[in-house]
Design a protein around this motif. Structure first.
Motif, mmCIF file in Angstrom:
data_model
loop_
_atom_site.group_PDB
_atom_site.id
_atom_site.type_symbol
_atom_site.label_atom_id
_atom_site.label_comp_id
_atom_site.label_asym_id
_atom_site.label_seq_id
_atom_site.Cartn_x
_atom_site.Cartn_y
_atom_site.Cartn_z
ATOM 1 N N ALA A 121 0.821 -1.222 0.000
ATOM 2 C CA ALA A 121 0.000 0.000 0.000
ATOM 3 C C ALA A 121 0.849 1.264 0.000
ATOM 4 O O ALA A 121 0.316 2.369 0.097
ATOM 5 N N ARG A 122 2.163 1.108 -0.141
ATOM 6 C CA ARG A 122 3.087 2.224 0.052
ATOM 7 C C ARG A 122 2.769 3.412 -0.841
ATOM 8 O O ARG A 122 2.757 4.557 -0.384
ATOM 9 N N ASP A 123 2.499 3.176 -2.115
ATOM 10 C CA ASP A 123 2.242 4.292 -3.029
ATOM 11 C C ASP A 123 1.011 5.074 -2.603
ATOM 12 O O ASP A 123 1.008 6.315 -2.624
ATOM 13 N N ALA A 124 -0.045 4.354 -2.215
ATOM 14 C CA ALA A 124 -1.276 5.025 -1.791
ATOM 15 C C ALA A 124 -1.063 5.776 -0.489
ATOM 16 O O ALA A 124 -1.553 6.896 -0.309
ATOM 17 N N LEU A 125 -0.307 5.182 0.428
ATOM 18 C CA LEU A 125 -0.098 5.795 1.739
ATOM 19 C C LEU A 125 0.780 7.037 1.670
ATOM 20 O O LEU A 125 0.637 7.947 2.488
ATOM 21 N N THR A 126 1.698 7.059 0.720
ATOM 22 C CA THR A 126 2.670 8.153 0.664
ATOM 23 C C THR A 126 2.349 9.205 -0.390
ATOM 24 O O THR A 126 3.038 10.221 -0.472
ATOM 25 N N ALA A 127 1.304 8.976 -1.192
ATOM 26 C CA ALA A 127 0.915 9.985 -2.193
ATOM 27 C C ALA A 127 0.438 11.242 -1.479
ATOM 28 O O ALA A 127 -0.403 11.168 -0.581
#
Length: 278
Positions: free
Chosen positions: A240-246
């Protein structure tokens, strides 16, 4: 860049603990003072254990966020008493869910009337959190939960999302609430490195009545923990890193459900930070 964002989220954590007998000792032994501690409230035991542990941890120098479920408040006088006790203890941040008490203890059936009343009392807390539901609520339609966040936005300062084990669902939920102009920062709820057997034991310790509701409303949690390879929070965070850090997601940090496995949660966080180079 995403790795840096994930490190930042791991530095901006909140540890959710239950007000059990050994909770204070565990927090003092394992939780750094710069980590926010949130204290749950039980429909079975009421608010008193929550208020007691909150006061003691605040006295030790922690920033503590008590859960004040609307359905555990008897009336307006009780709300004023609770707010006064917390302010006297130096608490400036509360989390206000509707709660699971059935029937409610008194006049408040949902969080919004409590939030409005706190505003009428002069907004005694600088920060006020409300609940978000990435995965479907057991008894409330998804559109209603998003609408509820919209209704509460003027009275709250942040959202804490309930547990979610699916990175795709989590990412889509973040996009959906932003499209609905819900702009409050989100602390994403993530289960710590909990073992299924210990989770079952903790559910039992909560109390027979509450434990039954817990198991009934969250059967998928136990299926996740029992899946081949078990549950590993870093897998969820990585996927989920991309969603969490966007930047558009507005994620302010992680809300870690420790299920009172506090030492294990802090060891896991430190080890993951080390692996991420931070």
């Amino acid at each position: 860049m995403a790795t840096e964002g994930l490190r930042a989220l791991l530095h901006s954590v909140r540890y959710e603990v239950l007000p059990a007998k050994a909770s204070e000792e565990k927090v003092l032994a394992h939780v750094p003072r710069d980590v926010v501690v949130t204290v749950t409230a039980s429909p079975v035991k009421g608010l008193e254990p929550t208020l007691d542990l909150t006061t003691r941890l605040a006295g030790h120098g922690y920033r503590v966020v008590p859960h004040v479920p609307a359905r555990l408040l008897r009336d307006d006088a009780h709300l004023k008493e609770v707010a006064g006790r917390l302010r006297e203890a130096g608490v400036d941040d509360v989390f206000v869910p509707a709660g699971d008490a059935d029937p409610p203890a008194g006049d408040f059936h949902g969080a919004l009337p409590v939030l409005r009343r706190l505003g009428e009392l002069g907004s005694p807390f600088a920060r006020v959190g409300v609940t978000g539901y990435p995965e479907s609520h057991p008894i409330i339609d998804d559109d209603i939960t998003v609408q509820a966040m919209w209704d509460k936005r003027e009275h709250a300062t942040y959202i804490v999302s309930n547990l979610c084990f699916d990175p795709r669902v989590l990412g889509e939920w973040l996009v959906r609430i932003r499209r609905r102009q819900v702009e409050l920062p989100v602390h994403v709820g993530v289960a710590g490195p909990v073992q299924r057997a210990k989770l079952l034991a903790m559910a039992t310790k909560i109390g027979v009545g509450e434990s039954t509701r817990f198991l009934t409303r969250h059967p998928s949690w136990f299926l996740r923990f029992a899946a081949p390879g078990g549950y590993a929070p870093e897998r969820l965070l990585t996927r989920a890193r991309d969603a969490l850090t966007a930047p558009s997601s507005g994620v302010a940090g992680l809300h870690l459900f420790t299920f009172n496995q506090i030492a294990e949660t802090e060891r896991w966080r430190r080890a993951l930070l080390d692996r991420l180079g931070g």
